[in-house]
Enzyme design. Structure first.
Site, mmCIF file in Angstrom:
data_model
loop_
_atom_site.group_PDB
_atom_site.id
_atom_site.type_symbol
_atom_site.label_atom_id
_atom_site.label_comp_id
_atom_site.label_asym_id
_atom_site.label_seq_id
_atom_site.Cartn_x
_atom_site.Cartn_y
_atom_site.Cartn_z
ATOM 1 C CG MET A 33 -1.702 -1.233 1.432
ATOM 2 S SD MET A 33 -2.624 -1.138 2.973
ATOM 3 C CE MET A 33 -3.428 -2.736 2.963
ATOM 4 C CG MET A 78 -4.264 -2.439 -2.623
ATOM 5 S SD MET A 78 -4.722 -2.928 -0.950
ATOM 6 C CE MET A 78 -3.443 -4.119 -0.640
ATOM 7 C CG PHE A 124 -7.225 0.303 6.944
ATOM 8 C CD1 PHE A 124 -6.163 0.700 7.753
ATOM 9 C CD2 PHE A 124 -7.796 1.233 6.078
ATOM 10 C CE1 PHE A 124 -5.688 2.005 7.703
ATOM 11 C CE2 PHE A 124 -7.328 2.543 6.021
ATOM 12 C CZ PHE A 124 -6.274 2.925 6.833
HETATM 13 C C1 DX5 Z 1 -7.108 -5.160 2.415
HETATM 14 C C2 DX5 Z 1 -6.136 -6.221 1.977
HETATM 15 C C3 DX5 Z 1 -6.421 -7.580 2.494
HETATM 16 C C4 DX5 Z 1 -6.372 -7.700 3.995
HETATM 17 C C5 DX5 Z 1 -7.494 -8.589 4.384
HETATM 18 O O1 DX5 Z 1 -6.876 -3.997 1.707
HETATM 19 O O2 DX5 Z 1 -6.096 -6.301 0.579
HETATM 20 O O3 DX5 Z 1 -5.602 -8.575 1.903
HETATM 21 O O4 DX5 Z 1 -5.174 -8.236 4.509
HETATM 22 O O5 DX5 Z 1 -7.591 -8.583 5.752
HETATM 23 P P1 DX5 Z 1 -8.780 -9.241 6.525
HETATM 24 O O6 DX5 Z 1 -8.755 -10.704 6.207
HETATM 25 O O7 DX5 Z 1 -8.443 -8.950 7.955
HETATM 26 O O8 DX5 Z 1 -10.040 -8.578 6.084
HETATM 27 ZN ZN ZN Z 2 -4.991 -7.984 -0.365
#
Ligand code: DX5
Ligand code: ZN
Length: 223
Positions: A39, A70, A145
């Site tokens: 990110m 991302m 997140f």
């Molecule tokens: C969110 C990420 C996910 C994240 C998922 O932006 O892309 O891969 O790690 O986390 P959980 O499983 O906690 O929703």
């Molecule tokens: Zn992810």
């Protein structure tokens, strides 16, 4: 379409003070892949990690590493993640004005390519690329997140992708990312998703990592 679901442990939710231990535990507990969330604080409001951490994970495991970018202008960093040990790179359709050329760049590095799609983005935006990707990564939360609630409104889109894929790309993986837990897993499998990307429900369960993975496997009807 791949029948059996795969589990991708999302490292974002790991305890980074004991990353080695956590990776080994997830591998022993039966995760199929590791999912690594990158990110940039621009495309998403959070900043996570870059190629250095991907490289560290690649030294800790021989399992398949899928990197989820991302970030704005992902094409600038594809080579760096390839060198860091990524086996697959997922880029967001929302960040790629020329998606086909970005996917081809990934393939040109001998990596698998995935296209990620935000909850509000319609399937039409990725339709043309469906035949060329190894995975569609359907975001079931707003990216940025871990620990958010699963957005069930994306399930009709999953069904649409599954239907289109039977003709355009029968072996494509259809992954759900965000809020995946034993409850939501049932909905995902029903809709035809076949990769479960899970952070909190793997690394954040009181019973431990192996128990988290076992609960997901059971919910997905896996042995
Ligand atoms: C969110 C990420 C996910 C994240 C998922 O932006 O892309 O891969 O790690 O986390 P959980 O499983 O906690 O929703
Ligand atoms: Zn992810």
């Amino acid at each position: 379409m791949t029948k059996n679901c795969k589990i991708a442990a999302s490292v974002l939710a790991a305890d980074f003070t004991r990353l080695g231990e956590q990776i080994r535990e997830a591998e022993a507990g039966g995760t199929d892949f590791f999912h690594l969330d990158v990110m940039d604080g621009h495309f998403v409001p959070n900043i996570s990690f870059g190629p250095m951490v991907v490289q560290a994970v690649s030294r800790l495991t021989r399992l398949f590493l899928d990197v989820h970018l991302m970030i704005e202008k992902p094409e600038r960093y594809l080579e760096a993640f390839a060198h860091a040990g990524a086996n697959m790179i997922n880029v967001h359709v929302e960040t790629c004005p020329d998606l086909r050329s970005t996917v081809r760049l990934i393939k040109g590095l001998n990596l698998q390519a995935g296209v990620a799609i935000n909850p509000e983005t319609p399937f039409e935006k990725i339709k043309v690329i469906l035949g060329e990707v190894d995975r569609v990564l359907v975001m079931s939360v707003h990216p940025g997140f871990g620990g958010q609630h699963f957005i069930a409104d994306v399930l009709p889109k999953v069904v649409e992708i599954v239907e289109a894929a039977t003709i355009a790309n029968p072996t494509v993986q259809i992954a759900l990312d965000g809020g995946v837990d034993p409850e939501t897993t049932k909905l995902i499998v029903q809709a035809g998703g076949n990769v479960l990307v899970a952070g909190t429900s793997v690394f954040g369960v009181p019973g431990g990592i192996a128990a988290g993975i076992a609960a997901l496997r059971e919910a997905a009807g896996l042995p």
